[in-house]
Scaffold this motif. Structure first.
Motif, PDB file in Angstrom:
ATOM      1  N   SER A 429     -70.562  21.244 -21.516  1.00 34.53           N
ATOM      2  CA  SER A 429     -70.908  21.248 -22.945  1.00 34.53           C
ATOM      3  C   SER A 429     -69.700  21.363 -23.859  1.00 34.53           C
ATOM      4  O   SER A 429     -69.738  20.884 -25.002  1.00 34.53           O
ATOM      5  CB  SER A 429     -71.892  22.384 -23.245  1.00 34.53           C
ATOM      6  OG  SER A 429     -71.337  23.646 -22.897  1.00 34.53           O
ATOM      7  N   ALA A 430     -68.612  21.964 -23.390  1.00 33.12           N
ATOM      8  CA  ALA A 430     -67.433  22.132 -24.247  1.00 33.12           C
ATOM      9  C   ALA A 430     -66.417  21.009 -24.091  1.00 33.12           C
ATOM     10  O   ALA A 430     -65.485  20.912 -24.885  1.00 33.12           O
ATOM     11  CB  ALA A 430     -66.763  23.478 -23.950  1.00 33.12           C
ATOM     12  N   TRP A 431     -66.610  20.183 -23.089  1.00 31.78           N
ATOM     13  CA  TRP A 431     -65.646  19.088 -22.862  1.00 31.78           C
ATOM     14  C   TRP A 431     -65.804  18.058 -23.974  1.00 31.78           C
ATOM     15  O   TRP A 431     -66.923  17.684 -24.315  1.00 31.78           O
ATOM     16  CB  TRP A 431     -65.908  18.434 -21.514  1.00 31.78           C
ATOM     17  CG  TRP A 431     -64.766  17.580 -21.040  1.00 31.78           C
ATOM     18  CD1 TRP A 431     -64.573  16.261 -21.311  1.00 31.78           C
ATOM     19  CD2 TRP A 431     -63.662  17.992 -20.238  1.00 31.78           C
ATOM     20  NE1 TRP A 431     -63.420  15.815 -20.722  1.00 31.78           N
ATOM     21  CE2 TRP A 431     -62.832  16.857 -20.053  1.00 31.78           C
ATOM     22  CE3 TRP A 431     -63.288  19.206 -19.644  1.00 31.78           C
ATOM     23  CZ2 TRP A 431     -61.657  16.908 -19.305  1.00 31.78           C
ATOM     24  CZ3 TRP A 431     -62.117  19.260 -18.900  1.00 31.78           C
ATOM     25  CH2 TRP A 431     -61.316  18.121 -18.733  1.00 31.78           C
ATOM     26  N   PRO A 432     -64.704  17.600 -24.565  1.00 29.09           N
ATOM     27  CA  PRO A 432     -64.819  16.600 -25.636  1.00 29.09           C
ATOM     28  C   PRO A 432     -65.586  15.369 -25.168  1.00 29.09           C
ATOM     29  O   PRO A 432     -65.320  14.841 -24.086  1.00 29.09           O
ATOM     30  CB  PRO A 432     -63.361  16.251 -25.953  1.00 29.09           C
ATOM     31  CG  PRO A 432     -62.579  17.440 -25.503  1.00 29.09           C
ATOM     32  CD  PRO A 432     -63.299  17.971 -24.301  1.00 29.09           C
ATOM     33  N   VAL A 433     -66.551  14.957 -25.960  1.00 27.59           N
ATOM     34  CA  VAL A 433     -67.354  13.795 -25.601  1.00 27.59           C
ATOM     35  C   VAL A 433     -66.487  12.547 -25.707  1.00 27.59           C
ATOM     36  O   VAL A 433     -65.903  12.263 -26.756  1.00 27.59           O
ATOM     37  CB  VAL A 433     -68.594  13.665 -26.509  1.00 27.59           C
ATOM     38  CG1 VAL A 433     -69.370  12.395 -26.170  1.00 27.59           C
ATOM     39  CG2 VAL A 433     -69.488  14.897 -26.350  1.00 27.59           C
ATOM     40  N   SER A 434     -66.405  11.814 -24.619  1.00 27.86           N
ATOM     41  CA  SER A 434     -65.584  10.608 -24.600  1.00 27.86           C
ATOM     42  C   SER A 434     -66.435   9.385 -24.897  1.00 27.86           C
ATOM     43  O   SER A 434     -67.660   9.415 -24.811  1.00 27.86           O
ATOM     44  CB  SER A 434     -64.908  10.451 -23.236  1.00 27.86           C
ATOM     45  OG  SER A 434     -65.878  10.384 -22.209  1.00 27.86           O
ATOM     46  N   THR A 435     -65.767   8.324 -25.239  1.00 29.25           N
ATOM     47  CA  THR A 435     -66.450   7.057 -25.451  1.00 29.25           C
ATOM     48  C   THR A 435     -66.948   6.522 -24.116  1.00 29.25           C
ATOM     49  O   THR A 435     -66.229   6.576 -23.112  1.00 29.25           O
ATOM     50  CB  THR A 435     -65.501   6.034 -26.094  1.00 29.25           C
ATOM     51  OG1 THR A 435     -64.998   6.561 -27.319  1.00 29.25           O
ATOM     52  CG2 THR A 435     -66.217   4.724 -26.364  1.00 29.25           C
ATOM     53  N   ALA A 436     -68.163   6.040 -24.079  1.00 30.47           N
ATOM     54  CA  ALA A 436     -68.710   5.501 -22.838  1.00 30.47           C
ATOM     55  C   ALA A 436     -67.839   4.356 -22.334  1.00 30.47           C
ATOM     56  O   ALA A 436     -67.321   3.551 -23.116  1.00 30.47           O
ATOM     57  CB  ALA A 436     -70.140   5.018 -23.064  1.00 30.47           C
ATOM     58  N   ALA A 437     -67.668   4.300 -21.017  1.00 33.10           N
ATOM     59  CA  ALA A 437     -66.866   3.239 -20.429  1.00 33.10           C
ATOM     60  C   ALA A 437     -67.457   1.879 -20.781  1.00 33.10           C
ATOM     61  O   ALA A 437     -68.668   1.666 -20.613  1.00 33.10           O
ATOM     62  CB  ALA A 437     -66.805   3.403 -18.918  1.00 33.10           C
ATOM     63  N   PRO A 438     -66.652   0.950 -21.285  1.00 32.81           N
ATOM     64  CA  PRO A 438     -67.182  -0.378 -21.614  1.00 32.81           C
ATOM     65  C   PRO A 438     -67.771  -1.058 -20.386  1.00 32.81           C
ATOM     66  O   PRO A 438     -67.259  -0.929 -19.275  1.00 32.81           O
ATOM     67  CB  PRO A 438     -65.937  -1.133 -22.121  1.00 32.81           C
ATOM     68  CG  PRO A 438     -64.967  -0.074 -22.518  1.00 32.81           C
ATOM     69  CD  PRO A 438     -65.214   1.065 -21.580  1.00 32.81           C
ATOM     70  N   LEU A 439     -68.857  -1.770 -20.596  1.00 32.37           N
ATOM     71  CA  LEU A 439     -69.549  -2.452 -19.500  1.00 32.37           C
ATOM     72  C   LEU A 439     -69.161  -3.930 -19.472  1.00 32.37           C
ATOM     73  O   LEU A 439     -68.688  -4.475 -20.469  1.00 32.37           O
ATOM     74  CB  LEU A 439     -71.057  -2.305 -19.686  1.00 32.37           C
ATOM     75  CG  LEU A 439     -71.577  -0.873 -19.624  1.00 32.37           C
ATOM     76  CD1 LEU A 439     -73.027  -0.817 -20.108  1.00 32.37           C
ATOM     77  CD2 LEU A 439     -71.453  -0.321 -18.212  1.00 32.37           C
ATOM     78  N   PRO A 440     -69.374  -4.582 -18.358  1.00 28.09           N
ATOM     79  CA  PRO A 440     -69.043  -6.011 -18.286  1.00 28.09           C
ATOM     80  C   PRO A 440     -69.845  -6.808 -19.311  1.00 28.09           C
ATOM     81  O   PRO A 440     -71.037  -6.558 -19.519  1.00 28.09           O
ATOM     82  CB  PRO A 440     -69.448  -6.400 -16.861  1.00 28.09           C
ATOM     83  CG  PRO A 440     -69.478  -5.128 -16.097  1.00 28.09           C
ATOM     84  CD  PRO A 440     -69.889  -4.069 -17.065  1.00 28.09           C
ATOM     85  N   THR A 441     -69.188  -7.738 -19.965  1.00 31.47           N
ATOM     86  CA  THR A 441     -69.865  -8.625 -20.912  1.00 31.47           C
ATOM     87  C   THR A 441     -70.029 -10.026 -20.339  1.00 31.47           C
ATOM     88  O   THR A 441     -70.848 -10.805 -20.816  1.00 31.47           O
ATOM     89  CB  THR A 441     -69.077  -8.709 -22.227  1.00 31.47           C
ATOM     90  OG1 THR A 441     -67.736  -9.148 -21.952  1.00 31.47           O
ATOM     91  CG2 THR A 441     -69.034  -7.354 -22.919  1.00 31.47           C
ATOM     92  N   LYS A 442     -69.256 -10.327 -19.305  1.00 30.28           N
ATOM     93  CA  LYS A 442     -69.370 -11.618 -18.637  1.00 30.28           C
ATOM     94  C   LYS A 442     -69.051 -11.409 -17.166  1.00 30.28           C
ATOM     95  O   LYS A 442     -67.968 -10.930 -16.816  1.00 30.28           O
ATOM     96  CB  LYS A 442     -68.413 -12.641 -19.240  1.00 30.28           C
ATOM     97  CG  LYS A 442     -68.560 -14.028 -18.625  1.00 30.28           C
ATOM     98  CD  LYS A 442     -67.618 -15.026 -19.280  1.00 30.28           C
ATOM     99  CE  LYS A 442     -67.783 -16.408 -18.656  1.00 30.28           C
ATOM    100  NZ  LYS A 442     -66.854 -17.403 -19.268  1.00 30.28           N
ATOM    101  N   LEU A 443     -70.002 -11.742 -16.310  1.00 39.07           N
ATOM    102  CA  LEU A 443     -69.810 -11.547 -14.878  1.00 39.07           C
ATOM    103  C   LEU A 443     -70.494 -12.695 -14.141  1.00 39.07           C
ATOM    104  O   LEU A 443     -71.718 -12.736 -14.016  1.00 39.07           O
ATOM    105  CB  LEU A 443     -70.396 -10.204 -14.436  1.00 39.07           C
ATOM    106  CG  LEU A 443     -70.138  -9.777 -12.987  1.00 39.07           C
ATOM    107  CD1 LEU A 443     -68.642  -9.690 -12.713  1.00 39.07           C
ATOM    108  CD2 LEU A 443     -70.805  -8.443 -12.697  1.00 39.07           C
ATOM    109  N   ASP A 444     -69.688 -13.638 -13.692  1.00 38.97           N
ATOM    110  CA  ASP A 444     -70.205 -14.821 -13.007  1.00 38.97           C
ATOM    111  C   ASP A 444     -70.219 -14.561 -11.509  1.00 38.97           C
ATOM    112  O   ASP A 444     -69.428 -15.122 -10.745  1.00 38.97           O
ATOM    113  CB  ASP A 444     -69.332 -16.029 -13.350  1.00 38.97           C
ATOM    114  CG  ASP A 444     -69.917 -17.333 -12.812  1.00 38.97           C
ATOM    115  OD1 ASP A 444     -71.117 -17.345 -12.481  1.00 38.97           O
ATOM    116  OD2 ASP A 444     -69.162 -18.328 -12.713  1.00 38.97           O
TER     117      ASP A 444
END
Length: 517
Positions: A429-444
């Motif tokens: 609960s005290a750990w700084p909230v990080s930005t969610a890891a970016p997800l793939p936008t293109k995966l062939d």
């Protein structure tokens, strides 16, 4: 050698990474109807010609560590012919160059006498759930050997976990608070406040200790370490399997290095885009379902827990909550139960009666075996490295008031795991909230996904992941294993066969199939 505060202040940091139950099954896949999908089942379309992974041109300096690895995990002697080998490789602390220096990352390779030497390895990560090395070792000692017989498997641990050099940042006096969730004694006024206090103190200690490296323990940096292994091997493409939280690492790899993926398997993937409360409730639901399946198998085996094993476990949890198990708290009992139900050991189903004996003995007053199990299971999942990695990945933990509310609600809704899980959300609960890891936008790339019917680590959370894959344009197929445990491939011969077929030709099974327990 462990990280020390002196080492952490050096300009360059080097780290040495040194349903009745879920039995193994080789029965064929069966088709099941997916909600909203209709009853017609069709094979996935024939894939285009896919590039394949390659055999390493420059391999790591492997050394035999079979006995030492299995002994450290308390997995017993190795099956005949199994070879486990350890190695290390250097990886940049930050590929963007914002922090200079290198870590030493560690890997574990498993193979059998019949494993081909001219076949590309399958890279495995189980993220921060537990060490990837222990996940691989658990698969390797199990009765299902198809996956390991077809190719070597190489596990890469996240930074600070397992074979990696441990992070040593949480003061010793705080550790007990984390392991027993503030249950320092019966009648503790407020466990939520106790755990929140731990989170505050541990966060300050670890971030101060790791500075300026504290931002390099997220899933994208873990993906960078796997990419460094690919470069070390001097190959263009690899096969990658991400289990549980390791699926988040695998998706980060797909986002950053998708062109270097030949095949991608997501085994019981952690949900994406979910806050801590949603993820925790999914895990609790899966754990309760796994306990029910365990109890059914236990009853069928006439185990020591009597005619109603699940009721016996609920009664034991109530006993622990009221102090009736002495030094074993309710949180300790939850740790032991979850550790057993989520063990990566492929032979876990054969250990049901042994687990029942341990619980029954504790109920009679012989708490030694259960105490030993608590220590062992806590050690597997509560290292400082796991604290740092999990909290870095954590999204939107609840407030203390919300955790208190959920502790009451979940105690009745999920009688074995609910209350402790709600309180446990305060660990980060005290750990700084990080930005969610970016997800793939293109995966062939076609992607094979497994989900467990009773998974105590992620619950049934594959839908959010398959939605992400669909949005990125990736063809995918999901198979559901009808047993209990985590991850699927460790326990199901049917799943291992599906993985081998997919790795060989890139062919996906029909979406919506199921592997029997």
């Amino acid at each position: 050698m462990r990280w020390t505060r002196a080492a952490a202040t050096a300009a360059t940091l080097s780290i040495m990474l040194a349903g009745c139950g879920a039995g193994p099954s080789d029965r064929p896949v069966v088709a099941v109807e997916r909600p909203g999908a209709g009853s017609a089942k069709t094979e996935a379309p024939a894939p285009r010609e896919l590039a394949k992974a390659e055999v390493p041109k420059t391999d790591l300096a492997w050394r035999d560590c079979t006995a030492a690895t299995l002994s450290s995990l308390d997995f017993g002697p190795a099956p005949a012919g199994l070879v486990l080998e350890c190695a290390e490789f250097s990886t940049p602390i930050d590929t963007a160059g914002t922090v200079l220096g290198t870590f030493r990352a560690g890997a574990l390779r498993a193979r059998l006498p019949q494993t081909p030497t001219d076949t590309p390895p399958l890279v495995l990560t189980s993220g921060s759930d537990r060490s990837s090395a222990s996940t691989l070792a658990g698969l390797a000692i199990g009765p299902n050997s198809a996956l390991l017989a077809a190719q070597p498997i190489v596990a890469v641990d996240r930074r600070g976990i397992g074979a990696s050099q441990p992070i040593d940042c949480i003061p010793a006096q705080l550790r007990a608070v984390m392991t027993d969730l503030g249950q320092t004694g019966v009648g503790n006024a407020d466990q939520v406040d106790a755990v929140a206090g731990f989170s505050q103190d541990a966060t300050i200690a670890c971030r101060d200790f790791l500075q300026p490296y504290e931002g390099t323990f997220d899933a994208p940096h873990a993906a960078d370490d796997i990419e460094q292994l690919r470069k070390q091997w001097q190959v263009d493409k690899i096969n990658l399997l991400g289990a549980g939280n390791g699926a988040k690492v695998a998706l980060s790899y797909a986002r950053r290095y998708g062109d270097h993926l030949a095949r991608l398997v997501l085994d019981a993937p952690e949900p994406v885009g979910a806050d801590a409360t949603t993820m925790t409730e999914a895990r609790v639901t899966g754990a309760e379902a796994a306990l029910t399946a365990f109890a059914q198998r236990c009853k069928a085996a006439n185990c020591a827990l009597g005619a109603d094993p699940r009721a016996a476990v609920v009664a034991l949890m109530n006993k622990a909550s009221s102090g009736g198990l002495g030094d074993i708290s309710a949180a300790d009992l939850s740790t032991a139960l979850t550790g057993f139900l989520s063990s990566p050991r492929g032979d876990q189903v054969n250990r049901v009666t042994a687990m029942a004996d341990i619980l029954a003995a504790a109920d009679r007053g012989d708490r030694g075996p259960l105490s030993a199990m608590v220590v062992r299971e806590a050690a597997a999942i509560t290292s400082d490295g796991e604290f740092v990695n999990r909290c870095t990945d954590s999204q939107q933990p609840p407030t203390a008031d919300k955790a208190r509310e959920l502790a009451q609600t979940w105690a009745s809704k999920y009688p074995v795991f609910g209350r402790n899980a709600a309180i446990g959300m305060m660990v980060c609960s005290a750990w700084p909230v990080s930005t969610a890891a970016p997800l793939p936008t293109k995966l062939d790339l076609p992607v094979l996904v497994f989900a467990g019917a009773a998974d105590p680590i992620v619950g049934g959370a594959a839908a959010s992941v398959t939605g992400t894959l669909g949005s990125a344009g990736a063809r995918h197929a999901t198979m559901t294993w009808q047993g209990w445990g985590h991850p699927v491939a460790n326990h199901s011969g049917c799943a291992q066969k599906a993985v081998n077929d997919y790795l060989a030709e890139g062919k996906l099974p029909a979406d919506g199939g199921a592997c029997p327990a």
